[in-house]
Design a protein around this motif. Structure first.
Motif, PDB file in Angstrom:
ATOM      1  N   GLU A 117       0.847  -1.190   0.000  1.00 52.48           N
ATOM      2  CA  GLU A 117       0.000   0.000   0.000  1.00 52.48           C
ATOM      3  C   GLU A 117       0.885   1.243   0.000  1.00 52.48           C
ATOM      4  OE1 GLU A 117      -3.185   0.095  -0.314  1.00 52.48           O
ATOM      5  OE2 GLU A 117      -3.732  -1.995  -0.035  1.00 52.48           O
ATOM      6  N   SER A 118       0.274   2.390  -0.246  1.00 56.51           N
ATOM      7  CA  SER A 118       1.047   3.616  -0.431  1.00 56.51           C
ATOM      8  C   SER A 118       1.798   4.044   0.818  1.00 56.51           C
ATOM      9  CB  SER A 118       0.127   4.748  -0.890  1.00 56.51           C
ATOM     10  OG  SER A 118      -0.325   4.512  -2.201  1.00 56.51           O
ATOM     11  N   ARG A 119       1.108   4.086   1.961  1.00 56.94           N
ATOM     12  CA  ARG A 119       1.797   4.556   3.158  1.00 56.94           C
ATOM     13  C   ARG A 119       2.948   3.634   3.575  1.00 56.94           C
ATOM     14  NH1 ARG A 119       1.275   7.337   8.475  1.00 56.94           N
ATOM     15  NH2 ARG A 119       2.811   6.196   9.673  1.00 56.94           N
ATOM     16  N   PRO A 120       2.743   2.318   3.716  1.00 57.95           N
ATOM     17  CA  PRO A 120       3.875   1.463   4.084  1.00 57.95           C
ATOM     18  C   PRO A 120       5.027   1.550   3.091  1.00 57.95           C
ATOM     19  CG  PRO A 120       1.814   0.280   4.325  1.00 57.95           C
ATOM     20  CD  PRO A 120       1.488   1.550   3.620  1.00 57.95           C
TER      21      PRO A 120
ATOM     22  N   SER B  82       8.048  19.167  -0.762  1.00 57.32           N
ATOM     23  CA  SER B  82       7.366  18.029  -1.385  1.00 57.32           C
ATOM     24  C   SER B  82       6.056  18.483  -2.015  1.00 57.32           C
ATOM     25  CB  SER B  82       7.110  16.925  -0.351  1.00 57.32           C
ATOM     26  OG  SER B  82       6.392  17.425   0.767  1.00 57.32           O
ATOM     27  N   TRP B  83       5.703  17.799  -3.095  1.00 58.44           N
ATOM     28  CA  TRP B  83       4.473  18.110  -3.838  1.00 58.44           C
ATOM     29  C   TRP B  83       3.726  16.810  -4.125  1.00 58.44           C
ATOM     30  CZ3 TRP B  83       9.252  20.092  -4.613  1.00 58.44           C
ATOM     31  CH2 TRP B  83       9.415  21.489  -4.592  1.00 58.44           C
ATOM     32  N   GLY B  84       2.396  16.850  -3.994  1.00 60.62           N
ATOM     33  CA  GLY B  84       1.634  15.662  -4.346  1.00 60.62           C
ATOM     34  C   GLY B  84       0.391  15.454  -3.515  1.00 60.62           C
ATOM     35  N   SER B  85       0.134  14.197  -3.165  1.00 60.43           N
ATOM     36  CA  SER B  85      -1.123  13.786  -2.558  1.00 60.43           C
ATOM     37  C   SER B  85      -1.235  14.186  -1.092  1.00 60.43           C
ATOM     38  CB  SER B  85      -1.278  12.262  -2.674  1.00 60.43           C
ATOM     39  OG  SER B  85      -2.350  11.810  -1.882  1.00 60.43           O
ATOM     40  N   PRO B  86      -2.413  14.643  -0.664  1.00 60.27           N
ATOM     41  CA  PRO B  86      -2.631  14.949   0.758  1.00 60.27           C
ATOM     42  C   PRO B  86      -2.690  13.696   1.622  1.00 60.27           C
ATOM     43  CG  PRO B  86      -4.684  15.170  -0.470  1.00 60.27           C
ATOM     44  CD  PRO B  86      -3.612  14.946  -1.480  1.00 60.27           C
TER      45      PRO B  86
ATOM     46  N   LEU C 133       1.951  13.142   1.825  1.00 60.74           N
ATOM     47  CA  LEU C 133       2.923  14.162   2.232  1.00 60.74           C
ATOM     48  C   LEU C 133       2.819  14.589   3.691  1.00 60.74           C
ATOM     49  CD1 LEU C 133       2.995  16.494  -0.926  1.00 60.74           C
ATOM     50  CD2 LEU C 133       4.138  14.309  -0.517  1.00 60.74           C
ATOM     51  N   PRO C 134       1.615  14.832   4.223  1.00 55.21           N
ATOM     52  CA  PRO C 134       1.534  15.363   5.600  1.00 55.21           C
ATOM     53  C   PRO C 134       2.150  14.468   6.659  1.00 55.21           C
ATOM     54  CG  PRO C 134      -0.548  15.687   4.460  1.00 55.21           C
ATOM     55  CD  PRO C 134       0.281  14.802   3.593  1.00 55.21           C
TER      56      PRO C 134
ATOM     57  N   TYR D 177       8.324  21.048   4.116  1.00 58.79           N
ATOM     58  CA  TYR D 177       7.199  21.806   3.575  1.00 58.79           C
ATOM     59  C   TYR D 177       6.450  20.967   2.545  1.00 58.79           C
ATOM     60  CZ  TYR D 177      10.125  25.482   5.561  1.00 58.79           C
ATOM     61  OH  TYR D 177      10.900  26.241   6.412  1.00 58.79           O
ATOM     62  N   THR D 178       5.123  21.075   2.563  1.00 68.33           N
ATOM     63  CA  THR D 178       4.292  20.275   1.663  1.00 68.33           C
ATOM     64  C   THR D 178       3.371  21.171   0.841  1.00 68.33           C
ATOM     65  OG1 THR D 178       2.538  19.977   3.323  1.00 68.33           O
ATOM     66  CG2 THR D 178       4.303  18.346   3.283  1.00 68.33           C
ATOM     67  N   PHE D 179       3.141  20.754  -0.392  1.00 67.79           N
ATOM     68  CA  PHE D 179       2.206  21.419  -1.296  1.00 67.79           C
ATOM     69  C   PHE D 179       1.302  20.332  -1.890  1.00 67.79           C
ATOM     70  CE2 PHE D 179       6.216  23.698  -1.223  1.00 67.79           C
ATOM     71  CZ  PHE D 179       5.825  24.998  -0.913  1.00 67.79           C
ATOM     72  N   CYS D 180       0.039  20.313  -1.464  1.00 72.01           N
ATOM     73  CA  CYS D 180      -0.873  19.225  -1.838  1.00 72.01           C
ATOM     74  C   CYS D 180      -2.060  19.761  -2.636  1.00 72.01           C
ATOM     75  CB  CYS D 180      -1.410  18.507  -0.590  1.00 72.01           C
ATOM     76  SG  CYS D 180      -0.125  17.911   0.536  1.00 72.01           S
ATOM     77  N   TYR D 181      -2.539  18.935  -3.546  1.00 70.22           N
ATOM     78  CA  TYR D 181      -3.798  19.259  -4.216  1.00 70.22           C
ATOM     79  C   TYR D 181      -4.954  18.783  -3.351  1.00 70.22           C
ATOM     80  CZ  TYR D 181      -2.367  14.626  -5.933  1.00 70.22           C
ATOM     81  OH  TYR D 181      -1.887  13.344  -6.022  1.00 70.22           O
TER      82      TYR D 181
END
Length: 872
Positions: free
Chosen positions: A95-98, A137-141, A144-145, A157-161
């Motif tokens: 999965e994405s997080r692991p 970092s840029w991408g998914s909320p 990134l958080p 620092y994060t930049f999310c859509y």
């Protein structure tokens, strides 16, 4: 003991057993208090750019298309001319997080994170981002958080859509990646007029992280072999090329930037991930830039997967790593301390540096891992009695985890002892165990595992009469009959066990069931019913032979299931209207018309929704509203129907089918319809079998009322046929479990199943809907078994004891099957964790379904009815 208390006690016991396996094998791997370790020599790179193409399979990136050209020409050129490449081997769950935790923090996350959807941090951990001077970092909320929240200070620092952008039904999910690339470009352009930002970007130990979710989203929506997925790879390739060129120009081509492209996990051909299929665990890794080796030419190399020849890369050295190895590689390239909890091994072959630097980096890596061992050993020493503490010298399971496993094994064997003396001896031993655990400051769960046999003992003692009844019936047989009965019982349970490994075992069992009326007197008594039973058994036997996963959506089959349900409903309703049932009235008939309308509406919504998604028009809002309305209203309509057996079972089918159709994408839509048909015939067949006990049969099923059912055990005792009924029930439950898929495997779920309700990624909501889909066949079987209890005039309490006995044998055979592969019980337990969890979950689920079936068959919502006025 009352039945509700008995059920609650059994539910509690099995819940504890289920939780214990996670406490033993899935406790958090993290320890704290280590000293950071950093290579003392200057690093080769000042900054690192990490591209993570979410859901990108290794073969999808490396293989050539049908024309013999690479899908990602820029990255292909990098691995052939400028950098090193290989495969990153991920671990389950894919999965994405692991995956991101392994990549960036260097350790494989424990399952406690699943309780938060793998979005939030269940525990704080160190990462390459945290050790950097600055990270942008840029991408998914969703991703990134968690790395920003786990960082110390204010330097990540994060930049999310917006989360709503992650829509599986969107026109083109590649827009998510375009958003990232555009915002990175805008970020660097704005830095030229922002002195503070410009100065920070020119610092050392800087990390730039681009999370690219488009490929994963397109894979879920359209599958990895689709045009959308493969076109998205090309767009990512172009975007990486532009970003790499822009960054090199921004820094004046100083040669101090390292680049890494990889993926968090792959994806199956049917658009899912989570399990351990090679398509999910093999992800690409391409590294180039400062401090990275150039391509190494080789004459030959061997890998078991034989991909090199297929990819035309057999002459370029392939450097495979474990996913957690990438974190120490990144730390070494930019010279930051290795993440404190990292278990990765530095892949030195990727480094283009002096032998001294490689040696220092390897030494630092070893010391960093040793620091974790020292902290863990000190923690264990502090919580263990000195005379029991033995330093770790060989690879064995030791310490309190071993003690918990032994305790749980002791619980499972002890509950079936008979002696009261043993019970009192255990009570004394329990006090000693409490003292032993207390002085070692053990967790409270340890007390539960060790003391649980006490209440379990009382429950077992109270259920001994059920076992005695069975023993009396068996002993009354001749020797040959007794031996035959035992052999058939063992064979029957073994078929259940095999079904956990091979779904085709269910087909064998159903074909055996098909000839049941032939070898009994039922074929003579009720030829029509017996013929229908045989036909439905054969039809149901087809489903376990169908593919579990990988099937393409077949919406016409879903539509056919809906139309067939309506056709059957029309015949059933016509039969009901012609019946002489004095309890029938027009208000009741209206409920069935509403339910039939819901089925028709569901059929339309499924067809309309998938056509809209196929045309990339997204999920129609009206369809979404209707789907949720049907989901909410169907149970209410069910409870408005009469509680007479035929009418209530008919209502249960209509309500559940209207929901199941909305969650179906192919042949599985027919499964509950065939299953219910067989269950209804089963109820009729069991009524025919009543004459074996010298009891009179009731004339028609229409006159049975669930609400009037009483415990009439005193009218007859347990019979050997009741064992068969219990086995039928357990077998049908397992058939509902594995009939159309392997729900023990995460990647067997098709995300398209929930598209009538939502397409925006929401793990808990999607997971809940999928579990509802799984539960519907269970409910059908459980309600049918409630009807069997009513028609056969046997206490439900005795049946509960029977199927729990069968589950005991089932667990026993599961463990015995694994003993072939190990020498000790504990080793076999570790080999069969998934099967153990499956059996415990199934038992708990059955108890819950039993209670739900009682609710659905006996309860009725009362509505005000019009009063008829008669003239005098």
């Amino acid at each position: 003991m009352d039945i509700p208390i008995f059920i609650l006690a059994g539910l509690l016991v099995h819940c504890v057993f289920l939780v214990s396996i996670f406490d033993i094998y899935f406790s958090s791997p993290l320890v704290h208090g280590m000293t950071p370790q950093q290579t003392p020599l200057p690093p080769p790179a000042k900054r690192l750019v990490l591209f993570v193409a979410d859901g990108l399979r290794a073969d999808s990136l490396y293989e050539l298309d049908s024309n013999g050209t690479p899908r990602a020409p820029y990255l292909r050129g990098i691995l052939e001319n400028n950098g090193s490449w290989g495969i990153s081997h991920t671990r389950v769950p894919t999965e994405s997080r692991p995956g991101h935790v392994a990549l960036i923090a260097g350790f494989y996350e424990d399952v406690s994170a699943v309780a938060k959807g793998w979005k939030e941090n269940p525990v704080e951990f160190d990462s390459v981002f945290n050790e950097s001077k600055y990270t942008w970092s840029w991408g998914s909320p969703d991703i990134l958080p968690m790395f920003a929240k786990g960082a110390t200070g204010d330097h990540v620092y994060t930049f999310c859509y917006a989360a709503e952008s992650e829509d599986f039904g969107a026109e083109d999910a590649a827009k998510l990646d375009i958003w990232v690339f555009d915002h990175v470009k805008s970020f660097f352009n704005s830095s030229r007029s922002n002195e503070t930002l410009f100065s920070a970007l020119n610092e050392e130990k800087v990390v730039l992280f681009l999370h690219l979710l488009g490929i994963d989203t397109n894979g879920h929506a359209h599958r990895p072999n689709s045009r959308e997925y493969q076109e998205n790879i090309k767009q990512v390739d172009e975007g990486v090329k532009e970003i790499a060129s822009m960054i090199d120009n921004f820094y004046g081509n100083d040669g101090k930037t390292a680049f890494i492209l990889t993926s968090d996990h792959g994806m199956t051909d049917w658009g899912s991930h989570g399990a351990g299929h090679p398509s999910e665990t093999l992800t690409p890794l391409i590294v180039w830039g400062a401090g990275v080796n150039y391509p190494q030419k080789v004459t030959s190399q061997f890998f078991e997967d034989n991909f090199l020849k297929e990819w035309k890369l057999e002459n370029l050295k392939r450097l495979d790593v474990n996913q957690a190895d990438i974190a120490p590689l990144m730390a070494s390239l930019i010279g930051v301390p290795f993440p404190l909890n990292s278990v990765g091994t530095l892949p030195v072959e990727y480094l283009n540096s002096s032998a001294h630097f490689k040696a220092e980096s390897m030494f630092t890596n070893a010391v960093q891992i040793l620091e974790q061992f020292k902290v863990k050993m000190n923690q264990k020493k502090e919580t263990t009695l000195s005379f029991l503490f033995t330093p770790f010298k060989w690879k064995i399971v030791c310490g309190l985890k071993h003690f918990i496993a032994v305790s749980r094994m002791f619980v499972q064997t002890f509950v079936f002892q008979k002696s009261a003396v043993l019970f009192y001896s255990f009570a004394s031993a329990g006090m000693i165990i409490v003292f032993f655990l207390l002085i070692q400051t053990c967790p409270w769960t340890y007390y539960i595992y060790c003391l649980l046999p006490v209440p379990v003992w009382y429950a077992v003692v109270r259920e001994i009469p059920v076992i005695q009844d069975l023993a009396t019936n068996v002993l009354s047989l001749h020797v040959g009959q007794s031996v035959g009965f035992l052999l058939i019982s063992i064979l029957a349970v073994e078929i259940l066990v095999l079904s956990f490994f091979y779904r085709s075992a269910l087909t064998v069992g159903l074909l055996v069931f098909a000839v049941w009326p032939v070898i009994t007197q039922l074929w003579v008594q009720a030829k029509t019913k017996a013929l229908i039973w045989t036909l439905l058994c054969v039809l149901l036997a087809i489903f376990p032979l169908m593919p579990v996963v990988g099937r393409d959506p077949n919406i016409p089959l879903v539509i056919a299931a809906g139309l067939l349900t309506l056709l059957i409903s029309c015949f059933s309703l016509a039969s009901l209207c012609k019946s002489e049932n004095k309890y029938r009235d027009n208000e009741d008939l209206k409920v069935y018309f509403y339910q039939m309308f819901s089925v028709a509406l569901s059929t339309y919504v499924v067809s309309s929704t998938h056509n809209s998604l196929k045309n990339k028009q997204g999920l129609p809002v009206m369809n979404q509203i209707i789907s949720w309305m049907i989901l909410v209203s169907s149970p209410v309509l069910l409870l408005l129907s009469p509680t007479f057996l035929f009418q209530r079972l008919f209502s249960i089918l209509l309500s559940l089918m209207s929901i199941y159709l909305l969650l179906s994408t192919g042949y599985e839509a027919l499964f509950p319809l065939v299953l219910f048909g067989l269950m209804f015939v089963w109820v009729n067949m069991e009524q025919e079998a009543l004459q074996h006990y010298g009891l009179s049969r009731k004339p028609k099923l229409a006159f049975f009322n669930f609400t009037y059912a009483m415990d009439i055990t005193q009218f007859r005792q347990l019979h050997l046929d009741d064992i068969r009924r219990s086995f039928f029930f357990v077998f049908f439950i397992v058939t509902a479990f594995f009939g159309t898929g392997n729900i023990a495997s995460i990647n067997s779920f098709d995300p398209a199943s929930v598209y009538c309700f939502l397409t925006v990624f929401s793990p808990f909501m999607m997971g809940g809907l999928l579990l509802l889909k799984v539960a519907i066949p269970f409910v059908l079987v459980s309600c049918a078994f409630e009807a069997v209890q009513v028609t056969t005039q046997l206490s439900s309490k005795r049946y509960k004891g029977l199927f729990m006995v069968f589950f005991f044998f089932q667990v026993f055979f599961l463990y015995s099957a694994n003993l072939y592969f190990s020498l000790t019980f504990l080793m076999s337990l570790s080999c069969s964790i998934s099967h153990y969890v499956l059996v415990m979950s199934l038992t708990i689920f059955m108890m819950v379904m039993n209670g739900l079936a009682q609710l659905l068959t006996t309860q009725r919502l009362g509505l005000p009815r019009r009063t008829k006025h008669h003239s005098t």
